[in-house]
Design a protein around this motif. Sequence first.
Motif, mmCIF file in Angstrom:
data_model
loop_
_atom_site.group_PDB
_atom_site.id
_atom_site.type_symbol
_atom_site.label_atom_id
_atom_site.label_comp_id
_atom_site.label_asym_id
_atom_site.label_seq_id
_atom_site.Cartn_x
_atom_site.Cartn_y
_atom_site.Cartn_z
ATOM 1 N N ARG A 103 0.838 -1.194 0.000
ATOM 2 C CA ARG A 103 0.000 0.000 0.000
ATOM 3 C C ARG A 103 0.876 1.249 0.000
ATOM 4 O O ARG A 103 0.644 2.194 -0.759
ATOM 5 C CB ARG A 103 -0.878 -0.043 1.242
ATOM 6 N N ARG A 125 -13.700 4.103 -11.378
ATOM 7 C CA ARG A 125 -13.576 2.815 -12.037
ATOM 8 C C ARG A 125 -14.397 2.746 -13.324
ATOM 9 O O ARG A 125 -13.902 2.346 -14.367
ATOM 10 C CB ARG A 125 -14.021 1.705 -11.087
ATOM 11 N N MET A 178 -8.013 2.747 -12.817
ATOM 12 C CA MET A 178 -7.970 1.758 -11.753
ATOM 13 C C MET A 178 -7.038 2.174 -10.629
ATOM 14 O O MET A 178 -7.244 1.808 -9.478
ATOM 15 C CB MET A 178 -7.521 0.391 -12.308
ATOM 16 N N GLU A 232 -8.223 2.299 -6.943
ATOM 17 C CA GLU A 232 -7.578 1.459 -5.930
ATOM 18 C C GLU A 232 -7.177 2.288 -4.723
ATOM 19 O O GLU A 232 -7.388 1.886 -3.582
ATOM 20 C CB GLU A 232 -6.347 0.775 -6.540
ATOM 21 N N ARG A 233 -6.617 3.441 -5.003
ATOM 22 C CA ARG A 233 -6.208 4.298 -3.885
ATOM 23 C C ARG A 233 -7.428 4.611 -3.023
ATOM 24 O O ARG A 233 -7.391 4.543 -1.795
ATOM 25 C CB ARG A 233 -5.605 5.597 -4.421
ATOM 26 N N LEU A 256 -8.443 1.666 -0.992
ATOM 27 C CA LEU A 256 -7.537 1.407 0.130
ATOM 28 C C LEU A 256 -7.819 2.352 1.274
ATOM 29 O O LEU A 256 -7.862 1.956 2.438
ATOM 30 C CB LEU A 256 -6.086 1.548 -0.334
ATOM 31 N N MET A 291 -13.302 -4.483 -5.798
ATOM 32 C CA MET A 291 -12.136 -3.910 -6.459
ATOM 33 C C MET A 291 -11.290 -4.973 -7.151
ATOM 34 O O MET A 291 -10.395 -4.642 -7.929
ATOM 35 C CB MET A 291 -11.314 -3.178 -5.386
ATOM 36 N N THR A 292 -11.566 -6.238 -6.858
ATOM 37 C CA THR A 292 -10.759 -7.263 -7.530
ATOM 38 C C THR A 292 -11.182 -7.343 -8.987
ATOM 39 O O THR A 292 -12.371 -7.235 -9.304
ATOM 40 C CB THR A 292 -10.970 -8.636 -6.889
ATOM 41 N N SER A 322 -5.283 -7.057 -12.585
ATOM 42 C CA SER A 322 -4.096 -7.205 -11.748
ATOM 43 C C SER A 322 -4.321 -8.320 -10.742
ATOM 44 O O SER A 322 -5.166 -8.237 -9.867
ATOM 45 C CB SER A 322 -3.799 -5.902 -11.008
ATOM 46 N N ARG A 331 -3.010 -7.239 -7.079
ATOM 47 C CA ARG A 331 -3.951 -6.392 -6.359
ATOM 48 C C ARG A 331 -5.134 -7.217 -5.887
ATOM 49 O O ARG A 331 -5.540 -7.150 -4.725
ATOM 50 C CB ARG A 331 -4.416 -5.253 -7.256
ATOM 51 N N SER A 332 -5.659 -8.014 -6.796
ATOM 52 C CA SER A 332 -6.816 -8.825 -6.445
ATOM 53 C C SER A 332 -6.494 -9.738 -5.276
ATOM 54 O O SER A 332 -7.280 -9.874 -4.335
ATOM 55 C CB SER A 332 -7.257 -9.660 -7.637
ATOM 56 N N LEU A 374 -6.205 -7.728 -2.048
ATOM 57 C CA LEU A 374 -7.491 -7.220 -1.587
ATOM 58 C C LEU A 374 -8.381 -8.352 -1.103
ATOM 59 O O LEU A 374 -9.092 -8.207 -0.108
ATOM 60 C CB LEU A 374 -8.184 -6.428 -2.709
#
Lengths: 139, 1376
Positions: free
Chosen positions: B132, B462, B468, B472-473, B476, B498-499, B503, B506-507, B510
């Motif tokens: 992160r 999104r 993305m 994502e930020r 988070l 968000m998955t 990526s 990331r998925s 998360l």
Amino acid sequence: MAVCIAVIAKENYPLYIRSVPTQNELKFHYTVHTSLDVVEEKISAVGKSLGDQRELYLGLLYPTEDYKVYGYVTNSKVKFVIVVDSSNTSLRDNEIRSMFRKLHNSFTDVMCNPFHNPGDQIQSKAFDGIVSGMMVQTG
Amino acid sequence: MAQCVQSVQEFVQDSFVPMVAVLCSEEAERVTRKNNLNFAELLRPFCRLTSEGHMRDPNNQVQVVKNLRIFVNNVVTSPNRPPTALSHAQSKILNEVVLSCQPQEGVVNNVVTAGDYDLNFSATTPWFETYRENFLQSMPASDHEFLNHYLACLLVVSSTEAVPVEQFLKLSQEQHRIQHSGEYTNPKWFIPNTLKYYVLLHDMSEGDEQRADAVYEDMKQRYGSQGCYLLKMNTRSFSAEGDEQIPDPWSQYLQRNILHTQVRTAIGDLNGVSGSLESHPLQLDITSSSGSLHTLGAVKTELKKGARDPESLAGGAGSHGACLTLNDHDHIRQFIQEFTFRGLLPHIEKNIRQLNDQSRFTKSLITSIDRILSGSFSENMVYPPEAPELQIRKMADLCFLVQHYELAYSCYHTAKKDFLSDQAMLYAAGALEMAAVSAFLQAGAPRPYPAHYMDTAIQTYRDVCKNMVLAERCVLLNAEILKSQGKYSDAATLLIKMTSEDSDLRSALLLEQAAHCFINMRNPMVRKFAFHMILAGHRFSKAGQRRHALRCYCQAMQVYKERSWSLAEDHINFTIGRQSFTLRQPEKAVIAFRQILTNDSRQTATQQSAFLREYLYVYKVTTSAQKIHLPQLPLPCIHCSATRVYFGHERRLAEGEKQAATHVSLDQEYDQDSADMWCHLEEQLVAAANRGIVPVNFQPTQCCLNSQTDNQRHPLAVVEEPIIVEVTFRNPLKVSLALSNLSLLWRFTADDAPPSKEKMTNELAITNEEILALGVGVTVYSGFFVLCCHINIHSVDLLLPTGQQTFDVMVVHGKQDLMIQGPRLNQTKEDKMTVRHGHDQRLNFIVTSPMPLMEIFFLQFPTALLCGEIRKAYVEFCNVSSVALCGLRVVSTHPDFFSFGSQATTPLTPVSPTSAENNSAYKTLATPPQSGSAAFEMLVSAEDFSQPSGVIDIPIDGSTLQPGESTQLPLWLRGPDQEGVHEINFLFYYESTGKGNKISHRVLRHTVFICASRSLSVQASACRSCVPPHHSLGDKGGGGTLIFIDVENINMSEAGMREFHIVQVSSSSQHWRLHKCINPAKDKDCKLTSRERAKLCFRATRCKPQKGTPYRINKPYLSIISSSTPCGDFFFRGCQTSESQRLDAPSSRTSCSSKSQSCVSTEDRSSDITNIVRKCNELDLNIIVIWKAYVVEDNKQLILEGQLHVALQTIGKEASSLTPREEAQEMVLLKFKSQLPPPVILPSAELSQLVKTSLHYPETYTHPFVQDSLCVVPVTLTLSNCSLAQVDVIIDLRHKGTSPETLEVHSSFTWVGQTQYKLQLKPQEVLCLTLQACFLQAGVYNLNTPRVFAKPAEQGAMCETSQQTASPSLIFINNA
């Protein structure tokens, strides 16, 4: 119609799981297993307010991307889970309800069999037949 | 979400910090390089300000700035627009960051208990936090927000420069060029007139300090004291290094630094060659899921390279800041503080004020005009940098950076409204996001956290903006905030949403966080946790993060483990196995794969065979790599408790016509009843061997140990005798396994000589689900030692299913332990409360000194016999050991079935079965009988034949059997009296001649099944003869008794016609003897065909009390010595058993007759009477009927012989050779009323037998009535007392006939003389009374009119009974 039908014992181990053969069985196992959390949550939520007179049908447990998972809990805490394809929009709540009722009746018959050992896997042709009737018929 | 090190506030604050750019002159760069750092890196550890700063907001309120952090970075220029997604290089960096951050081994995991699940996992996820942090720092700067735009620029020049001021000018121009020329879109600058801060770097070791001071003075003049700084450093020279340990604050930033520089450089590099990103060689092929080792290796080396390169660049780890003293550190800290408080904060304050004024002025005017003018806006609309909306946003960002969240929120809110009305979605989303964050960070929390702002922002980022990174930020931040508010469910949903496919890393991260959310909920959702862990694991493995993937699967496994979700469990185990293997943790892999195979799986056969192959491969690699000697194999399953241990050789069942004793074999199933029976027999034997006392430490011999036998003591094994161990395997798979080269491994504690072992090889195949028992033998040699048998399957060869085309055989070697658990204890309370198991010593033998070993063979042993048939067989005893044996005994469940003959009567003649083939089993008298009528008599004592207990000593020569010796003995068998199949068990006993052995004796079992078919039925009855014994007047007793013997052929067999001949009838009694046959058909040979019946009639006379007199009679042509073996043997055996039966019988009868008995006993004398009477009627005569049967079998005539016994107990009672069926006990009505004692019924019928009367008179009497009208005939009345008591007799001759006819008849004659007598008869006395009858005319008269009353002496008169017999005694009186 359903793509997966499962009967889960009070202690949360599977008594019966049947899924459409064309699809990955493992996926359904995971789905059904995960749905138990929601079932437990719903039981504990309802249990407090209404006591024994709760509705056996729990309704939609949770939707995933591809499936809708419905739950039903008997008074002896045996869980029935029916997984339905999300694309199947024609299926209404009432029909799911009647499916569960049919399943419950058949399950009761299985339990009434004096040769059935409670807690064992269900191996009953009659029950199989009922379940097959509810499953999606694929060629 | 997992717990974090930072608090939420800290995290959010740190996510957005003022950015400061650095421009260095080359000379300054050189100075800092001495420390292996560039200037930005040099400052980094000191960028957090420890003291509070102050500034004033537009309303002139003092605002405190706490814990501020600034971010200093070198200016890296690039002309491109920032991408909306992370570049591949960036994601690679992130990947490596995550990869390098692994949970530490041995970290204490916390245990979460949810329901009946106990989960063990680490609550913190440092890899996520690192990810992160790196992600947020690598965020590209974008136009719609200013948070990560550079607020200030540090211009750094070294004092060694020729003209430092010139350099400053140059750098300042450079900065201006970068910001304003428009050549570069990156870096971005916050405000047009960026704060420039002039730093003069002075190297203490090199330069002239005074000059530096002078230059600094000059700078102060030029830029003002608040815009420049003289930083003195490098006090230490290189040579001084190592003298003192200086803390290295850079090390924790190093890794990140390296990665960052890489990111920056990579961006710089790659942006130049844009478009070729997809095929960049650095891009790892991490999508392959097959998990080959190469991929992993590549990743690892890549990582190592990546880690090493900057290190080598920096000159090795730990050498940062080598020229800096702690004083220098303080200088740097001071510098940062000075810069921030004197330079940066006032600069920000000024700008906020400016922007505030500007916005207040323009808001009302320009925005509305603008909107009217520009008309429609596209979604991707871009504001010009000077747009008033952006100015508000800029102000909000500034306020946010200096922690003025209240103002920031209102600004963001305003900006948001403006952006929304302009349909500028990206800008609006940014404003929404920051509005939510600043609302959250507001100290007093005047308003609730607007979660919907965040949701909208995320959705916009999104779906609308397709950005993305920003989404994502936002996620988070939002997730962390939601977590802090306990809204785990929302956080989980957010994270899962968000998955996506773009990526994997990331998925995965998360999903893992979502899983942690589920477990941290108020009602932990364990299964969801597990499921999302699995999903995360999957994504991790796709992202090439195998270690993380493995960890996720292992954590999920805890939920699925042993909950009978076998399909899922198998899947997880399989994945764990694979990942472990690729991570070079083959032990773990083996364990995981083993789980799949040992569990009763529901997989298909093909799946199982795949699992098996995978397992075997891993197993093979492991074992070959680690050189483990014989590791454990999971397959096939051994049923440890079903292990059977057999001591001794495998028995030969038959050898030629010899038939070996059955003994015990592994084929036999254990049966508790029969074990008890054998134990009882052995007890009898041991008692007989020890003079009737069973030793205290007696333990039944156990040849075969299994789960049911008592295995608490160490079994004793004999040296040089094999031990056979039977192991039961089960193959739980649907795939067949082939086993080969099986052998037992064992361990021992030896006293002396080394043992050797014997291997047995067996080739076997276990097919599906088959249970296979396999005997593996071990022979032990040498002295005393405890053998701790550790039996292992030495090697298991596994074959793949035969159905496959490719028949590649994979062979692995391994072992399996035999761990036998004893039965569950249930004695004490503790035992009952807990599960405790006893010891099972089945496989722990104690080997003892040599013991004799005997084998027994039977010859000519029949399987079918007629009832009572006598057959001769032979038994052979062989001592096969090297030790002499003695004390041979046998006991049987049917002692009357066999006899070895008695030594007293049988001369020991060498017998061989061949010579005696035609001989009858019976011995005949050598001399012909003296005369047909004479009875042969022999006195035999019963002791000769019978032995006190059931145990029979076997009469062998010299009573010992030397090693290797064998002896043969004849054995007579008699068919059981009852038809049907009889199981007859023999237990042979023998002991060593030597004393002091651990094993006191040995036994050998033998079981035969004899099918008995019906032969003859003999029924005998006795009655007192009425006829006075005038033929044998010599007999004083005169107690003649007639014996009637009914013999019937009841053989049912149709096949061979069986004709029975009664050969001989013998008797045996202490008081009686059989006299000659008084058969009506005297001469006829007594021959009986099927269903025929013959009657034999004998007279028996009382003889003087003698002991045991079997008595032979009849059949002149063949006389059998019935008193010798075998006839006598079986007779006495039969007596014994029948007596014991009789003894048993009354006990059962008394119960029902007790009532009547008690009634009788009210009067003592009546019982006396019955006693006397019973005595009188007692007979106690045993009859032996010897027969021959002619049988045609296979066209051969066979002569079978046999004997039947009948025991006559009382006169008038019929006895049969066939034991009567047990009559079912009659149900007696339960009566509650006390019964009236029934009137004493005298057993008149029995009493009438006390005295026997007979009249003797001439049959015809001629009397001349003409001469004498009175005819007087003398009549003798013989009275004989049958009883053994004195009897009073009253004879009344008076006619007392009541019936008219008797009157009529009797009136014709009268008794004359004394008409009434009163006599007393002594026991067994015979008395003759002479009476006189007087007749008046000729005719036929019945003289039987005297009435005789008898009663035992000294008894009441009441029991007088008429002794009259009903039969008339007729006399003919003729007239002469």
